[in-house]
Design a protein around this motif. Structure first.
Motif, mmCIF file in Angstrom:
data_model
loop_
_atom_site.group_PDB
_atom_site.id
_atom_site.type_symbol
_atom_site.label_atom_id
_atom_site.label_comp_id
_atom_site.label_asym_id
_atom_site.label_seq_id
_atom_site.Cartn_x
_atom_site.Cartn_y
_atom_site.Cartn_z
ATOM 1 N N CYS A 52 44.676 10.657 27.012
ATOM 2 C CA CYS A 52 45.823 11.434 26.520
ATOM 3 C C CYS A 52 45.470 12.209 25.255
ATOM 4 C CB CYS A 52 47.000 10.507 26.241
ATOM 5 S SG CYS A 52 47.456 9.527 27.654
ATOM 6 N N GLU A 84 46.493 3.857 26.254
ATOM 7 C CA GLU A 84 47.476 3.003 26.928
ATOM 8 C C GLU A 84 46.960 2.432 28.247
ATOM 9 O OE1 GLU A 84 50.074 2.621 25.001
ATOM 10 O OE2 GLU A 84 50.946 1.178 26.374
ATOM 11 N N MET A 85 46.159 3.221 28.942
ATOM 12 C CA MET A 85 45.736 2.816 30.283
ATOM 13 C C MET A 85 44.621 1.776 30.262
ATOM 14 S SD MET A 85 47.313 3.965 32.812
ATOM 15 C CE MET A 85 48.852 4.834 32.723
ATOM 16 N N CYS A 120 49.057 9.687 22.692
ATOM 17 C CA CYS A 120 49.348 8.516 23.521
ATOM 18 C C CYS A 120 50.222 7.526 22.741
ATOM 19 C CB CYS A 120 48.038 7.872 23.971
ATOM 20 S SG CYS A 120 48.251 6.747 25.368
ATOM 21 N N ASP A 121 50.990 6.752 23.490
ATOM 22 C CA ASP A 121 52.134 5.991 22.980
ATOM 23 C C ASP A 121 52.051 5.471 21.539
ATOM 24 O OD1 ASP A 121 52.613 6.285 25.684
ATOM 25 O OD2 ASP A 121 53.340 4.251 25.962
ATOM 26 N N HIS A 192 49.496 13.785 26.984
ATOM 27 C CA HIS A 192 50.114 12.491 27.275
ATOM 28 C C HIS A 192 51.059 12.600 28.468
ATOM 29 C CE1 HIS A 192 53.867 13.761 25.357
ATOM 30 N NE2 HIS A 192 53.194 14.125 24.291
ATOM 31 N N CYS A 193 51.641 11.491 28.865
ATOM 32 C CA CYS A 193 52.432 11.429 30.107
ATOM 33 C C CYS A 193 53.573 12.442 30.103
ATOM 34 C CB CYS A 193 52.961 10.021 30.321
ATOM 35 S SG CYS A 193 51.660 8.874 30.790
ATOM 36 N N ALA A 199 55.243 8.077 24.745
ATOM 37 C CA ALA A 199 54.513 9.124 24.023
ATOM 38 C C ALA A 199 55.419 10.328 23.766
ATOM 39 C CB ALA A 199 53.286 9.539 24.814
HETATM 40 FE FE1 FES Z 1 48.893 7.861 27.273
HETATM 41 FE FE2 FES Z 1 50.977 7.657 29.101
HETATM 42 S S1 FES Z 1 48.971 6.791 29.183
HETATM 43 S S2 FES Z 1 50.911 8.614 27.188
#
Ligand code: FES
Length: 561
Positions: A52, A84-85, A120-121, A192-193, A199
């Motif tokens: 991200c 996050e992943m 990312c988050d 990001h997502c 995020a």
């Molecule tokens: Fe990074 Fe969703 S995996 S914002």
């Protein structure tokens, strides 16, 4: 001149004043570059282990252009990044570590201001927590969301649609070949997502708090305007030094109330509750769950973006982004709050009208009459719990059902697809030992997968309760952040199979319908689970992390313990 901080390093009348300049000249700078120019740190959470944020070195280059143009000297530095992943057991376990890294990197180095690059988050709250504690002028430049995924004519929101399609794959409605195709096109650009997950929520709230330039948060990662606003942010960072525009002057209680209001209007992630409490705590501001519920009740959810709604972040950007949302709810905001560009919130949003009233709805035609997040209380959660009511099933918002309990996530995973699992559409799934100390790290395990047996029977949602968090991209009638957590003896530890549980979201109730004497009997034989760590960062975390309603910061970092 206000850039006296870096001068202490570079103009010190002793050997190291000379040495610091000399050693930096090894990077190829000319002799006069540190003569009184302000030094701007670019705190970069770039990492190839965090897809991200993998484009943030390009964003940093744009920030540098702005810093040079405004007469400053940019110096980019890395910190730990939180992908996050990939990170085990969960990025949440390392948010405080990253916040410490950011804080101490700023404090220890010759910086007059800092530009925070996140996405990312956890990277956004970690940087804001660290910068708030270091308290030199700081401005946030998020990396922006990915472009929408696309599969066979269907637009896909990463996270939310991925999970929905996975249920179809699990039950044989999507083939192996199709699943492989989806893997290649659901996350197709940097950023990001693409839904209103954590995020998107946290970067939008950074803007609502006044910590980004207006309009910065929602620009898609690959859009050229992302680079342009990064350059402008570099210029702004230089200007902030003279004006002494520090986080402590921007991140006031009123600014946090603005952020909570925007959170509710966005239908944003439940994780924001924890992060905002922790960020405010760094400045000695105590946010309570009741603040969130009070603001939720008066704030309609007007942003029609997944997982609460239909659209994606790209659509929100084209509809006007955060400024248009804030303009629409301006009567609910403290418009006199200051922001990084020296203007007030009210001055930043006067002309920002929505360009798509389907995506940013009118107040009298909201997606939901109330904000996205409701705070629940009752004997299961004496210190509160939360539910994303906008992503829950209407029919389950008032529900009474019998509990089926998983003691751990591993136990749940081993059983959830059993054909003979004793559950039906009314069952309340309970999972414990998933909180800050118990999991440990407070992972996003709260979205317990639907039992395959129920999915095959056409049941798509049941009430689920845990002391875990949930990804902001998830959906369903999922009660989270039960506090105190079961591992420290919270009442969730006392629930047994067959106990009746009452969930009443409109009344904000979560009750275990078991007589008090029986619960007291169970409490007497409660055994806490074994500790997970005897050394290292894990031990530090488990020893010092606070509970969900307190923001899960370390007790020795927060300003309110
Ligand atoms: Fe990074 Fe969703 S995996 S914002």
């Amino acid at each position: 001149m206000k850039n006296k901080r870096s001068r202490e390093w570079f103009q010190a009348p002793e050997y190291y004043g000379f040495a610091r300049r000399a050693w930096l000249r090894s990077e190829g700078f000319p002799h006069d570059v540190f003569d009184g120019k302000p030094v701007i740190g670019i705190c970069n959470s770039w990492s190839e282990l965090n897809n991200c944020n993998a484009h943030l070195r390009d964003v940093a280059a744009a920030v540098k252009r702005g810093v040079w143009a405004a007469g400053g000297v940019p110096l980019e530095f890395p910190t730990i990044s939180l992908g996050e992943m990939f990170m085990r057991p969960t990025t949440m376990m390392f948010r405080n570590l990253m916040a410490m890294d950011v804080e101490e990197s700023i404090r220890a180095n010759p910086l007059d201001a800092v530009v925070l690059l996140c996405g990312c988050d956890k990277t956004t709250p970690a940087q804001l927590m660290g910068a708030a504690s270091a308290d030199i002028p700081a401005i946030v430049v998020p990396g922006g969301p990915m472009l929408a995924g696309e599969w066979r004519g269907q637009r896909l929101g990463s996270g939310t649609d991925g999970k929905k399609l996975f249920d179809q794959y699990r039950t044989g409605r999507i083939t192996e070949e199709e699943w492989c195709e989806i893997e290649g096109c659901i996350a197709r650009t940097a950023g990001h997502c693409t839904v209103m997950g954590t995020a998107s929520t946290m970067t939008s709230l950074a803007e609502a708090l006044g910590m980004t330039l207006p309009g910065c948060a929602n620009i898609p990662a690959p859009d050229s305007r992302r680079m342009a606003i990064a350059e402008l942010s570099g210029r702004a960072a230089v200007e902030m030094i003279e004006a002494e525009r520090k986080p402590s002057r921007i991140l006031t209680r009123a600014a946090f109330e603005n952020a909570i209001t925007v959170l509710m209007a966005l239908g944003g992630s439940t994780n924001a509750v924890i992060h905002l409490i922790a960020m405010a705590g760094r400045l000695g501001i105590r946010l309570a769950l009741e603040d969130f519920d009070r603001i939720a009740r008066r704030t309609p959810c007007i942003v029609d973006v997944k997982p609460s709604g239909r659209f994606l972040m790209e659509d929100l950007f084209h509809a006007g982004g955060v400024p248009a949302v804030m303009n629409r709810i301006r009567d609910l905001l403290h418009c006199d709050c200051g922001t990084v560009n020296g203007r007030t919130v009210g001055e930043n949003i006067p002309d920002a009208s929505s360009l798509n009233n389907e995506v940013i709805r009118f107040l009298d035609r909201p997606l939901y009459a109330e904000g996205g997040i409701a705070v629940l209380n009752g004997n299961v959660a004496p210190n509160g719990a939360v539910i994303k009511q906008t992503a829950a099933s209407e029919r389950l918002l008032r529900h009474r059902g019998r509990a089926f309990v998983f003691n751990t996530r591993d136990e749940m995973l081993a059983q959830i697809d059993r054909d003979d699992l004793p559950v039906d559409a009314n069952t309340v799934l309970v999972m414990r030992n998933c909180g800050p100390k118990g999991a440990p790290g407070f992972p996003e395990w709260g979205h317990i997968p639907m039992p395959r047996k129920l999915l095959l029977g056409g049941v798509e949602d049941v009430v689920r309760i845990s002391d875990a968090r949930m990804s902001g991209t998830s959906y369903g009638t999922v009660v989270l952040h039960v506090a105190p957590e079961s591992a420290v003896g919270g009442p969730l530890a006392l629930v047994e199979n067959g106990d009746e549980i009452l969930l009443d979201v409109p009344a904000r109730k979560l009750e275990l319908l078991v007589p008090q004497e029986e619960l007291a009997k169970r409490a007497k034989v409660f055994q806490p689970p074994a500790r997970h760590y005897d050394r290292g960062y894990g031990k530090l975390f488990v020893d010092h992390v606070t509970q969900a309603h307190e923001g899960c910061d370390f007790d020795f970092l927060s300003g309110i313990f």
